[in-house]
Design a protein around this motif. Structure first.
Motif, PDB file in Angstrom:
ATOM      1  N   SER A   1      40.026  35.315  24.127  1.00 18.90           N
ATOM      2  CA  SER A   1      38.780  36.132  24.681  1.00 18.90           C
ATOM      3  C   SER A   1      37.982  35.279  25.596  1.00 18.90           C
ATOM      4  N   LYS A   2      37.521  33.971  25.270  1.00 17.57           N
ATOM      5  CA  LYS A   2      36.619  33.320  26.270  1.00 17.57           C
ATOM      6  C   LYS A   2      37.173  33.325  27.610  1.00 17.57           C
TER       7      LYS A   2
ATOM      8  N   LYS B   1      39.469  35.166  28.947  1.00 21.24           N
ATOM      9  CA  LYS B   1      39.686  36.661  29.534  1.00 21.24           C
ATOM     10  C   LYS B   1      38.238  37.036  30.120  1.00 21.24           C
ATOM     11  N   HIS B   2      37.209  36.555  29.309  1.00 19.03           N
ATOM     12  CA  HIS B   2      35.850  36.822  29.802  1.00 19.03           C
ATOM     13  C   HIS B   2      35.603  36.032  31.150  1.00 19.03           C
ATOM     14  N   TYR B   3      35.753  34.708  31.223  1.00 20.99           N
ATOM     15  CA  TYR B   3      35.634  33.869  32.431  1.00 20.99           C
ATOM     16  C   TYR B   3      36.289  34.329  33.590  1.00 20.99           C
TER      17      TYR B   3
ATOM     18  N   GLY C   1      37.418  37.366  34.146  1.00 21.80           N
ATOM     19  CA  GLY C   1      36.755  38.794  34.439  1.00 21.80           C
ATOM     20  C   GLY C   1      35.557  38.708  35.361  1.00 21.80           C
ATOM     21  N   GLN C   2      34.744  37.562  35.167  1.00 22.25           N
ATOM     22  CA  GLN C   2      33.670  37.431  35.900  1.00 22.25           C
ATOM     23  C   GLN C   2      33.944  36.615  37.363  1.00 22.25           C
TER      24      GLN C   2
ATOM     25  N   THR D   1      39.661  41.750  37.337  1.00 13.54           N
ATOM     26  CA  THR D   1      40.938  41.889  36.528  1.00 13.54           C
ATOM     27  C   THR D   1      40.934  43.098  35.654  1.00 13.54           C
TER      28      THR D   1
ATOM     29  N   ASP E   1      42.755  44.338  32.011  1.00  9.47           N
ATOM     30  CA  ASP E   1      43.417  43.916  30.795  1.00  9.47           C
ATOM     31  C   ASP E   1      44.508  45.024  30.496  1.00  9.47           C
TER      32      ASP E   1
END
Length: 153
Positions: free
Chosen positions: A45-46, A48-50, A52-53, A57, A59
């Motif tokens: 999750s971390k 994917k968040h990174y 995405g920033q 992206t 998902d």
């Protein structure tokens, strides 16, 4: 990826692996597609968040199709298929209405460059053979026939 603690796999440089206290995270890249998996769910999750920033992206959820491979799973494991890939390949070769055989090639078949008539489109033939080589990922039963019609070394 290295700055995030990932190491490139010695087996495939497009595969990055990170071992954490909770498990492992695997990230497989191919051009602009990626698969992220592992048993460290918070770490995934971390990541994917990174990502995405840093990048635009999307998902797509649980893996179901990647690079011509259809992926399904159940409690006993994961299953790979290339049914759509094979159907598309037959269509590209113009073989959708041909007779089906159980054995694609006689066991002792040997071919010579002078056999048959010259191909009108040798580029298409090379593309089809390359696609057949990729199809052997899930269809080991055609590997011998693909080897026979493929490039000689």
């Amino acid at each position: 990826m290295a700055s995030l603690g990932f190491k490139s796999s010695p087996h495939d440089h497009a595969l990055f692996v990170q071992h954490t206290s909770r498990g492992s995270i695997l990230l497989l890249l191919y051009v602009d597609d990626m698969v992220i998996t592992g048993d460290d769910r918070p770490g995934i999750s971390k990541l994917k968040h990174y990502l995405g920033q840093q990048f635009e992206t999307k998902d797509l959820g649980q893996l179901s199709y990647f690079l011509g491979l259809e992926v399904t799973s159940d409690t006993s494991g994961y299953y790979l298929s290339q049914a759509k890939y094979a159907t598309d390949l037959l269509s590209r070769a113009g073989l959708t209405d041909t007779k089906v055989v159980t054995t694609p090639l006689e066991i002792n078949a040997k071919f010579d460059a002078g056999d048959g008539t010259p191909l009108q489109n040798p580029t298409l033939y090379r593309q089809l053979v390359g696609s057949l080589i990729y199809l052997t990922v899930t269809r080991h039963d055609i590997a011998h026939a693909v080897h026979i019609v493929g490039p000689s070394t």
